[in-house]
Write a protein that holds these residues in place. Sequence first.
Motif, PDB file in Angstrom:
ATOM      1  N   ASN B  40       0.826  -1.209   0.000  1.00  0.00           N
ATOM      2  CA  ASN B  40       0.000   0.000   0.000  1.00  0.00           C
ATOM      3  C   ASN B  40       0.857   1.254   0.000  1.00  0.00           C
ATOM      4  OD1 ASN B  40      -2.273  -1.548   0.018  1.00  0.00           O
ATOM      5  ND2 ASN B  40      -2.515  -1.499   2.221  1.00  0.00           N
ATOM      6  N   PHE B  44       1.157   4.054  -3.012  1.00  0.00           N
ATOM      7  CA  PHE B  44       0.944   5.466  -2.721  1.00  0.00           C
ATOM      8  C   PHE B  44       2.074   6.296  -3.311  1.00  0.00           C
ATOM      9  CE2 PHE B  44       0.945   9.141   0.142  1.00  0.00           C
ATOM     10  CZ  PHE B  44      -0.366   9.530  -0.044  1.00  0.00           C
ATOM     11  N   SER B  45       3.287   5.745  -3.244  1.00  0.00           N
ATOM     12  CA  SER B  45       4.432   6.498  -3.742  1.00  0.00           C
ATOM     13  C   SER B  45       4.509   6.498  -5.262  1.00  0.00           C
ATOM     14  CB  SER B  45       5.731   5.949  -3.163  1.00  0.00           C
ATOM     15  OG  SER B  45       5.998   4.694  -3.741  1.00  0.00           O
ATOM     16  N   GLN B  69      -4.089   7.282  -4.850  1.00  0.00           N
ATOM     17  CA  GLN B  69      -4.850   7.243  -3.595  1.00  0.00           C
ATOM     18  C   GLN B  69      -6.093   6.396  -3.745  1.00  0.00           C
ATOM     19  OE1 GLN B  69      -5.198  11.367  -2.588  1.00  0.00           O
ATOM     20  NE2 GLN B  69      -3.018  11.640  -2.931  1.00  0.00           N
ATOM     21  N   VAL B  72      -4.843   2.826  -3.733  1.00  0.00           N
ATOM     22  CA  VAL B  72      -4.495   2.370  -2.388  1.00  0.00           C
ATOM     23  C   VAL B  72      -5.746   2.065  -1.596  1.00  0.00           C
ATOM     24  CG1 VAL B  72      -3.441   3.045  -0.221  1.00  0.00           C
ATOM     25  CG2 VAL B  72      -2.314   3.576  -2.340  1.00  0.00           C
TER      26      VAL B  72
END
Lengths: 505, 117
Positions: B40, B44-45, B69, B72
């Motif tokens: 996750n 996100f990165s 986002q 995720v």
Amino acid sequence: MIQHLTSLPILLPMLAAVILLLPPCGKSLRIRRIASSIMAVITFIASALLLIHVHNSGINVYAIGNWSAPFGIVLVADMLSTLLVALTSFLGVGVILYGCAGDDAKGNFFHPLVHFLILGVNGAFLTGDLFNVFVFFEVLLIASYSLLMHAGDKQNTRAALQYVILNLVGSSVFLIGLGILYGVLGTLNIADMAQKVALLTGDDVYLAKAGGLLLLVVFALKGALLPLHLWLPNTYASAKPVVAALFAIMTKVGVYAMLRVYTVIFGEQAGELEHMAQSWLWGLAIATIVVGAIGVMAAQDLRKLTANLVVVSVGTLVALIALQNITATAALLYYLVHSTLVSAALFLLADLIGTQRGKVGDRLVPGRAVHQPYLLGACFIIAVLTVVGMPPLSGFVGKIWILKTTLNSEQAMLFWPVYLITSFVLLVALSRAGTSLFWERKGKKTESTDGVNAHPLQVVIIVGLLACSPLLVIFGGPISDYMISAATQLHDINNGIDAVMKGGK
Amino acid sequence: MELLYASCVGVLVSCGVFLLLRARTFPVVLGLTMISYAVNLFLFSAGRLTINKAVVLGTGADYADPLPQALVLTAIVIGFAMTAFVVILAIRGRADLGSDHVDGQIIKSATDSKEQK
């Protein structure tokens, strides 16, 4: 109405599963059976209509919520995906009707879970972006986890535990692969990715390659390709045969994802990443065929033998993906339809044979005679002839087609001997299995009379699945034309990208 | 920040893999959870790490990528469901098989055999 047809193979099973969980159906098995069968048939009709519609009018793009392609989620129905959706729905009807003959009463929630599984598989075939492939994979996996436990015992729990853990690790790897690809390409829409992959430069190429190969690991796990196939024989052999028959389509989801990703995204237009997975796929596929054949020889019971046949068929399919040309893909589609149907039929047949042989079940040892030797024997021999590829059934046509497409490629030197020797090994192993199941009886006077006849519905389903094989031969002309145009459509990448990016309005 | 973030993901994954290889259901479940947290964070990165940017499309010119986002969020929800399932399955496996080994075999460890002697 016609433009919403694309979403129906996903929405109808979802609706069916919800209806089946509601009170009137939840309480009475009878009502549940009727509702489930009707909904399965409706799903199949919708899939068949979609197949015809797409065949006549070209790629059908359905933008969910009317958000168009690169940003919104789209469903893409081309000839390839609709063919597989129709196949899934057809198999779903068969499995549900077979379950109605008594298997569904042995555990809870058989019918809703089957519909959820169909929902997941259809969704994975139809969706147009990779993240939703992941989501639908999870939907079908969680349904399959629960179905695997249907009417289960200790053996079952063990197999399920291994299967679930492996697939959860697989899902994590899938997400990492997706994350890398999104970070590099900035999109997850398959058509959009196919456009952007060609424009990559510098280090991004290697990142995208890493992401793409991580996806290969996941698809190899789902499709049971060589080093990651070990879960399959155990899992499929410990599942109830009716569930295993439905699982016959699940390995094909992995194969389909490979076909889609490595033909469209990393195919011939991918610039530096052109055909990047080809050499991996080729080697692993050949090894999978060999290992699957060894597994068939070593199998102790009919279900495990059939499960290993599934491994062999996956190897064959992936070898054809690695060839990356239109005729190979067309042969692949024909073989895929044929092998899914016949392995489902063999699983169901193993169930009937196992039930009628009493304590020895479907183990390949001398035991009590089956109660209906002529009926089951005839079905078994037809299934064997089909699966091994003897004339005049569909296996033969598929085999000839596969051999013909590989003839002129440089890989024929390796593929022909492996494939032909494997077929011979399969023939030997299956003949031996048939001999011990039907001829070798324990003691001399064991003409069993206390057995029960198979439920007529079960026989009808098995005969129906087996009848598809001669039908695939009789209508070979139009069917092979369809396969060739589906393959052409898949390989015509620019056209596909245009349809997705401009469609769905 | 990138270094810290990447090391977090790396440490989580390596701990997760270590626990997975223990081949006992409880460590395996913990390992799966750790890997899914790492995944996750990693997802996100994928939308690049930035500071002081609005989360969603606003009037400003600078905004963070909203898509990771969403990804995720979906992945977290699915991850929770799957973890819940595997926990229940592990409990059932312990009850059915009489052992928490993922192969269902009770392997006598060195300490057990010493005690028996």
